[in-house]
Design a protein around this motif. Structure first.
Motif, PDB file in Angstrom:
ATOM      1  N   SER A  36       0.991  -1.125   0.003  1.00 43.14           N
ATOM      2  CA  SER A  36       0.022   0.167   0.306  1.00 43.14           C
ATOM      3  C   SER A  36       1.045   1.334   0.013  1.00 43.14           C
ATOM      4  O   SER A  36       2.103   1.141   0.620  1.00 43.14           O
ATOM      5  N   GLU A  37       0.155   2.481  -0.127  1.00 43.70           N
ATOM      6  CA  GLU A  37       0.712   3.609  -0.111  1.00 43.70           C
ATOM      7  C   GLU A  37      -0.054   4.998   1.032  1.00 43.70           C
ATOM      8  O   GLU A  37      -0.851   5.008   0.357  1.00 43.70           O
ATOM      9  N   LEU A  38       0.873   5.210   1.329  1.00 44.12           N
ATOM     10  CA  LEU A  38       0.540   5.974   2.035  1.00 44.12           C
ATOM     11  C   LEU A  38       1.210   7.594   1.535  1.00 44.12           C
ATOM     12  O   LEU A  38       1.532   8.089   1.353  1.00 44.12           O
ATOM     13  N   TYR A  39      -0.035   8.528   2.151  1.00 42.18           N
ATOM     14  CA  TYR A  39       0.424  10.349   1.656  1.00 42.18           C
ATOM     15  C   TYR A  39      -0.400  10.607   2.384  1.00 42.18           C
ATOM     16  O   TYR A  39      -1.543  10.485   3.200  1.00 42.18           O
ATOM     17  N   VAL A  40       0.562  11.239   3.895  1.00 38.78           N
ATOM     18  CA  VAL A  40      -0.273  11.820   5.760  1.00 38.78           C
ATOM     19  C   VAL A  40      -0.048  13.408   4.617  1.00 38.78           C
ATOM     20  O   VAL A  40       0.665  14.198   4.746  1.00 38.78           O
ATOM     21  N   TYR A  41      -1.068  13.889   4.622  1.00 36.66           N
ATOM     22  CA  TYR A  41      -1.353  15.439   4.955  1.00 36.66           C
ATOM     23  C   TYR A  41      -0.935  16.664   5.971  1.00 36.66           C
ATOM     24  O   TYR A  41      -1.680  16.043   7.294  1.00 36.66           O
ATOM     25  N   PRO A  42      -0.002  17.372   5.690  1.00 36.17           N
ATOM     26  CA  PRO A  42       1.038  17.756   7.276  1.00 36.17           C
ATOM     27  C   PRO A  42      -0.343  19.512   7.474  1.00 36.17           C
ATOM     28  O   PRO A  42      -1.163  19.495   6.363  1.00 36.17           O
ATOM     29  N   GLY A  43      -0.976  19.323   8.210  1.00 34.18           N
ATOM     30  CA  GLY A  43      -2.049  20.069   8.872  1.00 34.18           C
ATOM     31  C   GLY A  43      -2.775  20.223   8.928  1.00 34.18           C
ATOM     32  O   GLY A  43      -3.932  20.981   9.338  1.00 34.18           O
ATOM     33  N   LEU A  44      -3.584  18.607   8.065  1.00 32.73           N
ATOM     34  CA  LEU A  44      -5.263  18.876   7.679  1.00 32.73           C
ATOM     35  C   LEU A  44      -5.484  17.882   8.513  1.00 32.73           C
ATOM     36  O   LEU A  44      -5.079  16.793   9.553  1.00 32.73           O
ATOM     37  N   GLY A  45      -6.847  17.775   8.439  1.00 28.94           N
ATOM     38  CA  GLY A  45      -7.786  16.840   9.494  1.00 28.94           C
ATOM     39  C   GLY A  45      -8.327  15.270   8.786  1.00 28.94           C
ATOM     40  O   GLY A  45      -7.750  15.764   7.709  1.00 28.94           O
ATOM     41  N   HIS A  46      -8.883  15.462   9.661  1.00 24.29           N
ATOM     42  CA  HIS A  46      -9.849  14.332   9.117  1.00 24.29           C
ATOM     43  C   HIS A  46     -10.636  14.335   7.448  1.00 24.29           C
ATOM     44  O   HIS A  46     -10.972  13.722   6.852  1.00 24.29           O
ATOM     45  N   ALA A  47     -10.977  16.146   7.600  1.00 22.59           N
ATOM     46  CA  ALA A  47     -11.295  16.020   6.169  1.00 22.59           C
ATOM     47  C   ALA A  47     -10.255  16.547   5.450  1.00 22.59           C
ATOM     48  O   ALA A  47     -10.711  17.784   4.504  1.00 22.59           O
ATOM     49  N   CYS A  48     -10.088  15.623   5.034  1.00 23.18           N
ATOM     50  CA  CYS A  48      -8.480  16.440   4.661  1.00 23.18           C
ATOM     51  C   CYS A  48      -8.331  16.162   2.422  1.00 23.18           C
ATOM     52  O   CYS A  48      -8.170  16.851   2.377  1.00 23.18           O
ATOM     53  N   PHE A  49      -9.817  15.326   2.508  1.00 26.42           N
ATOM     54  CA  PHE A  49      -9.808  15.345   0.896  1.00 26.42           C
ATOM     55  C   PHE A  49     -10.507  16.564   0.775  1.00 26.42           C
ATOM     56  O   PHE A  49     -10.811  16.818  -0.316  1.00 26.42           O
ATOM     57  N   GLU A  50     -11.197  17.234   1.742  1.00 21.84           N
ATOM     58  CA  GLU A  50     -11.948  18.040   1.595  1.00 21.84           C
ATOM     59  C   GLU A  50     -10.991  19.538   1.714  1.00 21.84           C
ATOM     60  O   GLU A  50     -10.785  20.968   1.213  1.00 21.84           O
ATOM     61  N   GLU A  51     -10.098  19.046   2.387  1.00 26.45           N
ATOM     62  CA  GLU A  51      -9.570  20.592   2.592  1.00 26.45           C
ATOM     63  C   GLU A  51      -7.672  20.353   2.131  1.00 26.45           C
ATOM     64  O   GLU A  51      -7.776  21.657   1.588  1.00 26.45           O
ATOM     65  N   SER A  52      -8.015  19.447   1.599  1.00 25.56           N
ATOM     66  CA  SER A  52      -6.452  19.645   0.294  1.00 25.56           C
ATOM     67  C   SER A  52      -7.070  20.290  -1.012  1.00 25.56           C
ATOM     68  O   SER A  52      -8.399  19.818  -1.561  1.00 25.56           O
ATOM     69  N   LYS A  53      -6.300  20.750  -1.643  1.00 28.02           N
ATOM     70  CA  LYS A  53      -6.478  21.925  -2.730  1.00 28.02           C
ATOM     71  C   LYS A  53      -5.878  20.821  -4.089  1.00 28.02           C
ATOM     72  O   LYS A  53      -6.670  20.474  -5.022  1.00 28.02           O
ATOM     73  N   ASP A  54      -5.127  19.296  -3.301  1.00 28.52           N
ATOM     74  CA  ASP A  54      -4.828  17.663  -4.660  1.00 28.52           C
ATOM     75  C   ASP A  54      -4.775  16.660  -4.186  1.00 28.52           C
ATOM     76  O   ASP A  54      -4.636  16.140  -5.468  1.00 28.52           O
ATOM     77  N   PHE A  55      -5.833  16.681  -3.216  1.00 23.93           N
ATOM     78  CA  PHE A  55      -7.068  15.063  -3.399  1.00 23.93           C
ATOM     79  C   PHE A  55      -6.983  14.832  -3.952  1.00 23.93           C
ATOM     80  O   PHE A  55      -6.730  13.416  -5.015  1.00 23.93           O
ATOM     81  N   ASN A  56      -7.284  15.287  -5.442  1.00 23.31           N
ATOM     82  CA  ASN A  56      -8.477  14.593  -6.239  1.00 23.31           C
ATOM     83  C   ASN A  56      -7.445  14.572  -7.348  1.00 23.31           C
ATOM     84  O   ASN A  56      -6.986  12.998  -7.539  1.00 23.31           O
ATOM     85  N   GLN A  57      -6.503  15.695  -7.650  1.00 21.80           N
ATOM     86  CA  GLN A  57      -4.945  15.269  -8.821  1.00 21.80           C
ATOM     87  C   GLN A  57      -4.437  13.966  -8.289  1.00 21.80           C
ATOM     88  O   GLN A  57      -4.348  13.076  -8.785  1.00 21.80           O
ATOM     89  N   ARG A  58      -3.720  13.378  -6.551  1.00 19.15           N
ATOM     90  CA  ARG A  58      -3.744  12.621  -5.681  1.00 19.15           C
ATOM     91  C   ARG A  58      -3.960  11.047  -5.971  1.00 19.15           C
ATOM     92  O   ARG A  58      -3.537  10.373  -6.638  1.00 19.15           O
ATOM     93  N   VAL A  59      -5.519  11.075  -6.116  1.00 20.53           N
ATOM     94  CA  VAL A  59      -6.094   9.736  -6.392  1.00 20.53           C
ATOM     95  C   VAL A  59      -6.013   9.568  -7.632  1.00 20.53           C
ATOM     96  O   VAL A  59      -5.653   8.184  -8.020  1.00 20.53           O
ATOM     97  N   PHE A  60      -6.254  10.367  -8.852  1.00 24.01           N
ATOM     98  CA  PHE A  60      -5.803  10.080 -10.043  1.00 24.01           C
ATOM     99  C   PHE A  60      -4.563   9.450 -10.604  1.00 24.01           C
ATOM    100  O   PHE A  60      -4.560   8.781 -10.882  1.00 24.01           O
ATOM    101  N   ASP A  61      -3.908  10.369  -9.954  1.00 20.38           N
ATOM    102  CA  ASP A  61      -2.385  10.161  -9.981  1.00 20.38           C
ATOM    103  C   ASP A  61      -1.938   8.693  -9.570  1.00 20.38           C
ATOM    104  O   ASP A  61      -1.775   8.093 -10.928  1.00 20.38           O
TER     105      ASP A  61
END
Length: 67
Positions: A36-61
């Protein structure tokens, strides 16, 4: 205990400041799901999928690299 049975490509995304389940659960899943691959968003919480600007692109990649 069933996580070790997962064999498909898996992306685990967590927020460093997750107050709901805690970031430790992301690390535990990463340890138990082989390859498995793990990515941790520094400084973000449980809703990092909403808070981060690059979440969708990260998933697509990730999905593009697993085809």
């Amino acid at each position: 205990h069933d996580l070790k049975n997962i064999t498909c490509p898996t992306l685990i995304v967590g927020g460093e400041e997750d107050k709901v389940v805690g970031i430790q659960s992301s690390y535990e899943m990463n340890e138990q799901i082989a390859g498995s691959e793990l990515y941790v968003y520094p400084g973000l919480g449980h809703a990092c999928f909403e808070e981060s600007k690059d979440f969708n692109q990260r998933v697509f990649d990730f999905l593009e690299t697993t085809q």
